[in-house]
Design an enzyme around this catalytic site. Structure first.
Site, mmCIF file in Angstrom:
data_model
loop_
_atom_site.group_PDB
_atom_site.id
_atom_site.type_symbol
_atom_site.label_atom_id
_atom_site.label_comp_id
_atom_site.label_asym_id
_atom_site.label_seq_id
_atom_site.Cartn_x
_atom_site.Cartn_y
_atom_site.Cartn_z
ATOM 1 N N GLU A 1 0.808 -1.225 0.000
ATOM 2 C CA GLU A 1 0.000 0.000 0.000
ATOM 3 C C GLU A 1 0.838 1.271 0.000
ATOM 4 O O GLU A 1 0.565 2.208 -0.748
ATOM 5 C CB GLU A 1 -0.972 0.003 1.183
ATOM 6 C CG GLU A 1 -2.151 -0.970 1.018
ATOM 7 C CD GLU A 1 -1.817 -2.374 1.460
ATOM 8 O OE1 GLU A 1 -0.706 -2.590 1.971
ATOM 9 O OE2 GLU A 1 -2.672 -3.275 1.298
ATOM 10 N N HIS B 1 -10.257 -5.019 10.451
ATOM 11 C CA HIS B 1 -10.910 -4.736 9.167
ATOM 12 C C HIS B 1 -12.167 -3.888 9.358
ATOM 13 O O HIS B 1 -13.070 -3.932 8.544
ATOM 14 C CB HIS B 1 -11.273 -6.037 8.439
ATOM 15 C CG HIS B 1 -10.152 -6.591 7.610
ATOM 16 N ND1 HIS B 1 -8.968 -7.008 8.159
ATOM 17 C CD2 HIS B 1 -10.030 -6.790 6.279
ATOM 18 C CE1 HIS B 1 -8.165 -7.458 7.206
ATOM 19 N NE2 HIS B 1 -8.778 -7.330 6.050
#
Lengths: 325, 338
Positions: free
Chosen positions: A60, A129
Site C-alpha cells: 500500500e 478490518h
C-alpha cells in the site's frame, strides 16, 4: 435521471474520466483482472488495458507513493486501497509526500492524486478490518477529504477529485456499494467543499456524513412522529469542512447533534462542536451532543459489534433527551 | 587513469568537474559556518566527501531532461541538476528568493524547472516517488529516465523493497543510485544490515546492479554511463552502488563520535576532489598553483555572490504562511468552471 448502485456510480466516473484523458489511470489490489473487490473498476481492464488499469502488489505505501510520484509529472492516478485499514500503511506517502509537497516546494509541485478507500464497520470483520479513519485523514493540512453518502455524490465527487490539482482522499463505506440512488444522466461535478441539506427542519440539526447521514435521516422520520422537525446536514466534505454551512443550520435550529460512526475522541463530532463554539455559540438553546461509536476496537461477536456502533435509535434517544422527552 | 574504463571524460570535462566538485565542497563548508552562525536553522546534512557520486552520475545523465530526486542531503544534487546555488543558499537562509521561497529548508530543495524533483526527509520516501515518475515517463513515451539518489540505510525501509519490486515488474525507467557511506545516521552498516553489499540485495528483484568506487569520478562516470544507457534503452530499472564516505556527521546535530579516527583518515586519503586534482596535475593539465587559484576564486564567488545574495534577500511575508497548503483557485473545488 437514472437510478444506479453506488459501485456503478463510482465505476461510471472512472470510465468517463479515463475515456476523456489518457493520463487518468487507476491502480490498486485486484482492481484490474478481478474488477475490484466492490466492482468499482469492473470491465475497465478490458477497456483500457494493463498500463492504465493496474493490478498492484500488496504494497500500500509503495503503490500509493508510486501514484503520487506519477502525479508530479501529469498523470492523474485514482488509487483504490481495498480497505482503509490498509491505508494506515500508506499514510507515510499520503501525509509526508502528497499532502506536503505543494507547500514545501514553495508551490512548484502538485500531487493531483485521488485515493479512494472503503472504511466502516461491516459484518463481523473484526478489529483490523473495521476501522473508521476519516478523523485521521481530515486533520492533515494539504489533503482534501470527501466522503459520499449516496451514488450521486460518489459519482460527482470522484469526477471533480480527478480534475482537482490537490490530493483528495475519498472515504467510502463497505456497506454502501449496493446502495441505490439517482445519478444525473449528464456529466455532473460535485464541489469538493461544502455540505448539503439532506432534509430540511427547524427544531434540531443532525450532522452526518457517509453512512451516518442515513442513520440521521431514519432518526428524523421517527422524530417527526414526536413532533420534532430535524434538519439533516450531510457533511460530504471533511477537509476543508463547511464552517459556514454548520453555522447557518445551527443558527436556524439552535440545537445540534453530530452522528458519527467513529470513536468520539478527536473526530468529526468534536470538530463540529468546536466550530459551533467558535461560530455560533450564542445561537444555541442546548449543549450540542455527539452520537458516536464506543471507544473500543471493533469486536467480532455480532451483538457486541452492533453495540459498538451508533444506530438511528441512539440518535432518536439523544434528541428526545435534548428536548426533555 | 584506470585504463579499463570504457566511458571516459575529456580534459575539459575534468577541469570543469574539478571546479564543480570543489565548489560543492566549499559550498557545504560555508553552510557549516553559516549554521554555526545561526544563519541556517533546522537540520543540515552535508555532502562533503561524497561529491564524486552526484557529479559522476548527473554528468552522465541529461540534467533538465532526466528527472532527479533525492533525500535530505540534497544541496549538491540540486546544484548539479542546474538549480542556481544562490537560490539554494537563500533557501537555507529561509529567504523568499530561495528555491522554495523559504518554505522548504535544507531538506526540501526543489528545482522543478530543472526537473530536480526535490529532497525528501523521510528515509526511503523517494523510492516509490521515483518509480511513479518513471511510470509517468513511460506513459508519455519520452526517453527521459528518473534517477533516485539515496543512502545505504534507506534500503532497510519497506519502500525499498516495495518500489524495486514494482519497478522491475513494470520495467520502469528508473536508476536507483545508492550512495553507500557506510553509516545510517550513527549506526555502521554491518550493525544494521544483514547483507552489507547493497548491490546484492536487488538481485531478489532481478534488477541488474553494480558496486563501484564512489570516490573516483572517472569510475563513477563510467559506471553511470552504462547504467543510464541500460535504463534509457527500455530494459527497466538499474541499481548502482557507489562506495563513499561522509566527512561530517549525519547532520549538524550529530557528534560523529561513533567513527574511528583511523577510518576517517583512511577515507580522507581518498578524497574525491584531490583524486581528480592530482590526476589533472599528473597529466600536466594543471599545477598546484592553478588549483589554489581556483579554490580562491570559488571562495570569493561563494562569499561575494552567494552568501551576499542570501544575506540581503528578504524573508517571506507572513501572508505566504497559508498560500501553498492547497492549490489556489482550482475550479474543480467548486465543481467546475460553470
Amino acid at each position: 435521471m437514472a437510478e444506479m448502485m453506488f459501485w456503478e456510480a463510482v465505476r461510471r466516473a472512472h470510465d468517463e474520466e479515463m475515456a476523456r484523458d489518457p493520463m487518468v489511470i487507476c491502480m490498486g489490489e485486484d482492481i484490474g483482472v478481478a474488477g475490484g473487490t466492490y466492482k468499482a473498476t469492473k470491465g475497465l481492464y478490458d477497456k483500457y488495458g494493463p498500463e492504465r488499469v493496474i493490478d498492484t502488489p500488496i504494497s500500500e505505501n509503495g503503490f500509493t507513493g508510486l501514484a503520487i510520484g506519477a502525479s508530479f509529472i501529469g498523470v492523474r492516478p485514482i488509487v483504490e486501497i481495498m480497505s482503509v485499514n490498509f491505508a494506515w500503511l500508506a499514510m507515510d506517502q499520503l501525509f509526508n509526500s502528497a499532502a506536503k509537497v505543494h507547500y514545501m516546494s514553495g508551490g512548484q509541485l502538485r500531487a493531483p492524486v485521488v485515493v479512494r478507500s472503503p472504511g466502516g464497520t461491516a459484518h463481523q470483520l473484526g478489529a483490523q478490518h473495521s476501522a473508521r479513519m476519516e478523523k485521521v485523514f481530515m486533520g492533515i493540512a494539504g489533503l482534501r477529504v470527501v466522503t459520499p453518502s449516496n451514488p450521486r455524490q460518489a459519482y460527482g465527487l470522484l469526477k471533480s477529485a480527478v480534475r482537482c490539482d490537490d490530493p483528495v482522499f475519498i472515504n467510502e463505506h463497505e456497506l454502501m456499494y449496493n446502495l441505490k440512488g439517482e445519478v444525473p444522466d449528464e456529466e455532473y461535478f460535485m464541489p469538493l467543499e461544502g455540505s448539503e441539506i439532506a432534509r430540511e427542519g427547524r427544531d434540531v440539526t443532525l450532522f452526518g456524513y457517509n453512512i451516518s447521514v442515513h442513520w440521521a435521516l431514519q432518526a428524523a422520520d421517527v422524530l417527526a412522529k414526536h413532533g420534532i422537525e430535524a434538519e439533516v446536514v450531510d457533511l460530504f466534505a471533511l477537509n476543508p469542512i463547511d464552517r459556514e454551512g454548520i453555522r447557518q443550520s445551527v443558527s436556524k435550529t439552535h440545537r445540534a447533534v453530530i452522528v458519527e460512526e467513529a470513536e468520539p475522541p478527536v473526530g468529526v463530532g468534536s470538530e463540529v462542536m468546536a466550530i459551533i463554539n467558535e461560530e455560533c455559540f450564542f445561537e444555541l438553546d442546548a449543549p450540542p451532543v455527539r452520537v458516536s461509536a464506543k471507544n473500543v476496537p471493533i469486536p467480532y461477536n455480532h451483538k457486541l459489534e452492533k453495540a459498538a456502533i451508533p444506530s438511528p435509535d441512539d440518535v432518536v434517544r439523544a434528541v428526545l433527551k435534548m428536548f426533555g422527552k | 587513469m584506470n585504463s579499463s574504463l570504457k566511458n571516459t571524460l575529456s580534459v575539459e570535462s575534468h577541469k570543469r568537474l574539478l571546479r564543480e566538485m570543489l565548489f560543492a565542497r566549499r559550498f557545504e563548508e560555508r553552510c557549516y559556518e553559516a549554521y554555526v552562525e545561526r544563519k541556517i536553522g533546522g537540520f543540515l546534512h552535508l555532502y562533503c566527501g561524497e561529491e564524486a557520486c552526484a557529479h559522476g552520475v548527473i554528468e552522465a545523465a541529461r540534467p533538465g531532461h532526466d528527472y532527479i530526486i533525492t533525500s535530505y542531503r540534497d544541496h549538491i544534487h540540486a546544484i548539479k541538476s542546474g538549480v542556481d546555488p544562490k537560490a539554494v543558499m537563500a533557501e537555507l537562509f529561509a529567504k523568499v528568493t530561495g528555491t522554495c521561497k523559504g518554505l522548504g529548508g535544507s531538506m526540501h530543495i526543489f528545482g522543478v524547472d530543472h526537473r530536480f524533483m526535490g529532497g525528501y526527509a523521510l528515509v526511503g520516501g523517494p523510492f516509490p516517488l521515483a518509480a511513479g515518475i518513471a511510470k509517468g515517463i513511460k506513459m508519455k513515451g519520452g526517453d527521459e529516465i528518473c534517477i533516485c539518489f539515496l543512502g545505504d540505510a534507506a534500503n532497510n525501509q519497506g519502500t525499498f523493497h516495495e518500489s524495486l519490486n514494482m519497478a522491475a515488474l513494470w520495467e520502469l525507467p528508473v536508476l536507483y543510485v545508492c550512495e553507500n557511506n557506510l553509516y545510517g545516521i550513527g549506526t555502521r552498516i554491518d550493525r544494521s544490515t544483514a547483507v552489507v553489499d547493497q548491490y546484492k540485495r536487488v538481485s531478489a528483484y532481478n534488477i541488474p546492479s553494480r558496486q563501484v568506487d564512489g570516490q573516483d569520478i572517472d569510475v563513477v562516470y563510467d559506471a553511470a554511463v552504462d547504467a543510464i544507457e541500460h535504463v534509457r534503452s527500455g530494459k527497466g530499472p538499474y541499481f548502482l552502488e557507489l562506495m563513499t564516505y561522509r566527512y561530517r556527521g549525519h547532520s549538524m546535530s550529530d557528534s560523529n563520535a561513533y567513527r574511528e579516527k583511523a577510518e576517517e583518515r583512511r577515507w580522507g586519503e581518498r578524497d574525491p576532489v584531490i583524486i581528480l586534482r592530482d590526476r589533472l596535475i599528473e597529466a600536466g593539465e594543471m599545477t598546484l598553483d592553478d588549483y589554489k587559484k581556483l579554490d580562491h576564486e570559488i571562495l570569493e564567488q561563494i562569499e561575494d555572490e552567494i552568501i551576499r545574495f542570501a544575506e540581503e534577500s528578504p524573508e517571506p511575508p507572513l501572508e505566504m504562511l497559508e498560500k501553498y497548503v492547497l492549490v489556489e483557485n482550482d475550479p474543480w473545488v467548486r465543481g467546475g468552471a460553470g
